[in-house]
Design a protein around this motif. Structure first.
Motif, PDB file in Angstrom:
ATOM      1  N   SER A 168       0.832  -1.207   0.000  1.00  0.00           N
ATOM      2  CA  SER A 168       0.000   0.000   0.000  1.00  0.00           C
ATOM      3  C   SER A 168       0.863   1.252   0.000  1.00  0.00           C
ATOM      4  CB  SER A 168      -0.960   0.003   1.196  1.00  0.00           C
ATOM      5  OG  SER A 168      -0.266  -0.111   2.420  1.00  0.00           O
ATOM      6  N   THR A 169       2.006   1.209   0.673  1.00  0.00           N
ATOM      7  CA  THR A 169       2.940   2.339   0.658  1.00  0.00           C
ATOM      8  C   THR A 169       3.500   2.547  -0.746  1.00  0.00           C
ATOM      9  OG1 THR A 169       3.563   1.996   2.973  1.00  0.00           O
ATOM     10  CG2 THR A 169       5.107   3.232   1.601  1.00  0.00           C
ATOM     11  N   LEU A 170       3.853   1.462  -1.406  1.00  0.00           N
ATOM     12  CA  LEU A 170       4.386   1.544  -2.760  1.00  0.00           C
ATOM     13  C   LEU A 170       3.358   2.161  -3.711  1.00  0.00           C
ATOM     14  CD1 LEU A 170       6.470  -1.138  -4.569  1.00  0.00           C
ATOM     15  CD2 LEU A 170       4.479  -0.203  -5.702  1.00  0.00           C
ATOM     16  N   PHE A 171       2.103   1.713  -3.649  1.00  0.00           N
ATOM     17  CA  PHE A 171       1.081   2.237  -4.551  1.00  0.00           C
ATOM     18  C   PHE A 171       0.758   3.702  -4.235  1.00  0.00           C
ATOM     19  CE2 PHE A 171      -0.685  -2.326  -5.089  1.00  0.00           C
ATOM     20  CZ  PHE A 171       0.313  -2.611  -5.999  1.00  0.00           C
ATOM     21  N   TRP A 172       0.775   4.068  -2.953  1.00  0.00           N
ATOM     22  CA  TRP A 172       0.561   5.472  -2.578  1.00  0.00           C
ATOM     23  C   TRP A 172       1.668   6.347  -3.162  1.00  0.00           C
ATOM     24  CZ3 TRP A 172       3.950   7.527   1.405  1.00  0.00           C
ATOM     25  CH2 TRP A 172       3.781   8.898   1.594  1.00  0.00           C
ATOM     26  N   LEU A 173       2.924   5.899  -3.042  1.00  0.00           N
ATOM     27  CA  LEU A 173       4.030   6.656  -3.601  1.00  0.00           C
ATOM     28  C   LEU A 173       3.935   6.759  -5.119  1.00  0.00           C
ATOM     29  CD1 LEU A 173       7.079   5.377  -1.509  1.00  0.00           C
ATOM     30  CD2 LEU A 173       6.117   7.676  -1.496  1.00  0.00           C
ATOM     31  N   ALA A 174       3.484   5.687  -5.756  1.00  0.00           N
ATOM     32  CA  ALA A 174       3.323   5.721  -7.213  1.00  0.00           C
ATOM     33  C   ALA A 174       2.357   6.825  -7.622  1.00  0.00           C
ATOM     34  CB  ALA A 174       2.835   4.362  -7.720  1.00  0.00           C
ATOM     35  N   ARG A 218      17.470   6.831   4.643  1.00  0.00           N
ATOM     36  CA  ARG A 218      16.674   5.859   5.393  1.00  0.00           C
ATOM     37  C   ARG A 218      15.446   6.561   5.966  1.00  0.00           C
ATOM     38  NH1 ARG A 218      20.849   1.935   8.716  1.00  0.00           N
ATOM     39  NH2 ARG A 218      22.272   1.504   6.988  1.00  0.00           N
ATOM     40  N   VAL A 219      14.282   6.053   5.601  1.00  0.00           N
ATOM     41  CA  VAL A 219      13.018   6.595   6.089  1.00  0.00           C
ATOM     42  C   VAL A 219      12.303   5.501   6.872  1.00  0.00           C
ATOM     43  CG1 VAL A 219      10.772   7.563   5.467  1.00  0.00           C
ATOM     44  CG2 VAL A 219      12.814   8.190   4.148  1.00  0.00           C
ATOM     45  N   TRP A 220      11.968   5.783   8.117  1.00  0.00           N
ATOM     46  CA  TRP A 220      11.208   4.840   8.953  1.00  0.00           C
ATOM     47  C   TRP A 220       9.750   5.284   8.936  1.00  0.00           C
ATOM     48  CZ3 TRP A 220      11.321   4.704  15.008  1.00  0.00           C
ATOM     49  CH2 TRP A 220      10.541   3.627  15.449  1.00  0.00           C
ATOM     50  N   PHE A 221       8.875   4.382   8.483  1.00  0.00           N
ATOM     51  CA  PHE A 221       7.454   4.694   8.359  1.00  0.00           C
ATOM     52  C   PHE A 221       6.647   3.836   9.329  1.00  0.00           C
ATOM     53  CE2 PHE A 221       3.558   4.471   5.299  1.00  0.00           C
ATOM     54  CZ  PHE A 221       2.843   5.317   6.135  1.00  0.00           C
ATOM     55  N   LEU A 222       6.083   4.478  10.364  1.00  0.00           N
ATOM     56  CA  LEU A 222       5.150   3.792  11.266  1.00  0.00           C
ATOM     57  C   LEU A 222       3.765   3.906  10.641  1.00  0.00           C
ATOM     58  CD1 LEU A 222       6.336   4.766  14.854  1.00  0.00           C
ATOM     59  CD2 LEU A 222       6.056   2.459  13.956  1.00  0.00           C
ATOM     60  N   ASN A 223       3.370   2.868   9.941  1.00  0.00           N
ATOM     61  CA  ASN A 223       2.107   2.847   9.202  1.00  0.00           C
ATOM     62  C   ASN A 223       0.949   2.440  10.121  1.00  0.00           C
ATOM     63  OD1 ASN A 223       0.496   2.989   6.842  1.00  0.00           O
ATOM     64  ND2 ASN A 223       0.664   0.780   6.554  1.00  0.00           N
ATOM     65  N   ARG A 224      -0.239   2.845   9.729  1.00  0.00           N
ATOM     66  CA  ARG A 224      -1.451   2.572  10.518  1.00  0.00           C
ATOM     67  C   ARG A 224      -1.291   3.113  11.947  1.00  0.00           C
ATOM     68  NH1 ARG A 224      -3.264  -3.519  10.018  1.00  0.00           N
ATOM     69  NH2 ARG A 224      -5.046  -2.649  11.164  1.00  0.00           N
ATOM     70  N   GLY A 232       1.677   7.765  10.081  1.00  0.00           N
ATOM     71  CA  GLY A 232       0.458   7.936   9.297  1.00  0.00           C
ATOM     72  C   GLY A 232      -0.149   6.624   8.870  1.00  0.00           C
ATOM     73  N   ASN A 233      -0.840   6.670   7.728  1.00  0.00           N
ATOM     74  CA  ASN A 233      -1.511   5.481   7.190  1.00  0.00           C
ATOM     75  C   ASN A 233      -1.532   5.604   5.676  1.00  0.00           C
ATOM     76  OD1 ASN A 233      -3.351   3.456   6.348  1.00  0.00           O
ATOM     77  ND2 ASN A 233      -4.398   3.525   8.322  1.00  0.00           N
ATOM     78  N   ALA A 234      -0.865   4.686   4.992  1.00  0.00           N
ATOM     79  CA  ALA A 234      -0.723   4.765   3.542  1.00  0.00           C
ATOM     80  C   ALA A 234      -2.050   4.642   2.805  1.00  0.00           C
ATOM     81  CB  ALA A 234       0.244   3.683   3.053  1.00  0.00           C
ATOM     82  N   GLN A 235      -3.083   4.137   3.477  1.00  0.00           N
ATOM     83  CA  GLN A 235      -4.377   3.960   2.820  1.00  0.00           C
ATOM     84  C   GLN A 235      -5.360   5.089   3.141  1.00  0.00           C
ATOM     85  OE1 GLN A 235      -5.480  -0.111   3.930  1.00  0.00           O
ATOM     86  NE2 GLN A 235      -4.696  -0.821   1.957  1.00  0.00           N
ATOM     87  N   GLU A 236      -4.869   6.127   3.807  1.00  0.00           N
ATOM     88  CA  GLU A 236      -5.729   7.266   4.125  1.00  0.00           C
ATOM     89  C   GLU A 236      -5.222   8.524   3.435  1.00  0.00           C
ATOM     90  OE1 GLU A 236      -5.972   7.595   8.349  1.00  0.00           O
ATOM     91  OE2 GLU A 236      -7.154   5.758   8.593  1.00  0.00           O
ATOM     92  N   THR A 237      -6.036   9.559   3.452  1.00  0.00           N
ATOM     93  CA  THR A 237      -5.655  10.856   2.889  1.00  0.00           C
ATOM     94  C   THR A 237      -5.804  11.936   3.956  1.00  0.00           C
ATOM     95  OG1 THR A 237      -6.405  10.141   0.694  1.00  0.00           O
ATOM     96  CG2 THR A 237      -6.076  12.512   1.034  1.00  0.00           C
ATOM     97  N   PRO A 238      -4.729  12.623   4.294  1.00  0.00           N
ATOM     98  CA  PRO A 238      -3.349  12.436   3.827  1.00  0.00           C
ATOM     99  C   PRO A 238      -2.707  11.197   4.439  1.00  0.00           C
ATOM    100  CG  PRO A 238      -3.386  14.074   5.544  1.00  0.00           C
ATOM    101  CD  PRO A 238      -4.829  13.718   5.301  1.00  0.00           C
ATOM    102  N   ALA A 239      -1.755  10.620   3.715  1.00  0.00           N
ATOM    103  CA  ALA A 239      -1.108   9.396   4.197  1.00  0.00           C
ATOM    104  C   ALA A 239      -0.169   9.671   5.363  1.00  0.00           C
ATOM    105  CB  ALA A 239      -0.345   8.734   3.052  1.00  0.00           C
TER     106      ALA A 239
END
Length: 255
Positions: free
Chosen positions: A32-38, A207-213, A241-248
């Motif tokens: 989901s992070t990959l598709f959001w970045l795309a 290096r980016v650390w992403f705490l998703n959801r 944040g959350n890669a499946q929400e807006t804003p992520a």
């Protein structure tokens, strides 16, 4: 802290480099992070090439999907498309596509037509947390940025082998025991460990650390621990944040 704009996130990713090769590792939302970045890069007018060094689900979008043996040998007009997903083969039993070796993606990145290459470079069997195996992750050397994703929704909750892929090494790196609550300190240890979250990241990559959801209302954290990570140079940016929400991305910490 205000919600960051695209320019700030692109700075975190080192996206001023062409081609921009970004590898995504960890667990708890890599695809989901990959598709959001795309989408993010596409909106900015950048051409996007999506692939994997392991296996991944196909996107639920109308993006063109191509299968080939060597992505570096693709015709000019293919690489000039606004967005494309490309894989080596289809693994029907898994319901996933099989990707390319890191060397094959490095060869692709040497093509002048390449703009942005997004790589899912790790597997976690659908679990929200993981520790790398000996052969993982499979990161191309051309990666200018590595994003380590973790399931932030588990902070404060009891974790064990049911929530963590490869629990034994994860426990060894974080100091947790089966059934103990997941603390931010434990995840920081995973980030800092040489065999942990950023294992095999190219030395020059960001290096980016992403705490998703991650929900700030549900997960209380000590921001000083995050700032210390940045001060020590373990990471260049931290996203919550959350890669499946807006804003992520709702909160961002950067060196």
């Amino acid at each position: 802290m205000s919600i960051p704009g695209h320019a700030s996130l692109f700075f975190d990713l080192g996206a001023q480099k062409r081609p921009t090769v970004i590898s995504i590792v960890g667990a708890g939302g890599k695809t989901s992070t990959l598709f959001w970045l795309a989408h993010l890069f596409q909106l900015s007018g950048r051409r996007v090439f999506i692939t994997t060094t392991t296996h991944m689900f196909l996107p639920d979008h109308s993006w063109p999907t191509l299968f080939c043996r060597e992505p570096a040998g693709l015709p000019y007009h293919v690489l000039m498309q606004p967005i494309i997903t490309c894989f080596r083969s289809w693994k029907a039993p898994l319901g996933k596509a099989r990707g390319f070796s890191p060397d094959a993606i490095d060869a692709l990145a040497r093509r002048s037509e390449c703009d942005v290459v997004l790589v899912e470079a790790d597997g976690a069997r659908g679990m929200p947390l993981k520790a790398p195996d000996e052969h993982e992750p499979c990161i191309p050397e051309s990666s200018c940025c590595v994003i380590a994703v973790m399931g932030g929704h588990l902070l404060g909750k009891r974790v064990g082998a049911k929530q963590v892929h490869r629990w034994s090494p994860f426990a060894g790196m974080t100091g947790l025991t089966e059934g103990s609550p997941l603390s931010l300190k434990a995840l920081v240890r995973l980030v800092q460990h040489p065999q942990g979250a950023f294992k095999n990241a190219p030395p020059a990559s960001r290096r980016v650390w992403f705490l998703n959801r991650f929900s700030q209302s549900e997960n209380a954290i000590d921001e000083r621990e995050l700032i210390q990570l940045l001060s020590d140079g373990d990471v260049q940016a931290i996203w919550l944040g959350n890669a499946q929400e807006t804003p992520a991305i709702t909160r961002r910490f950067v060196r």
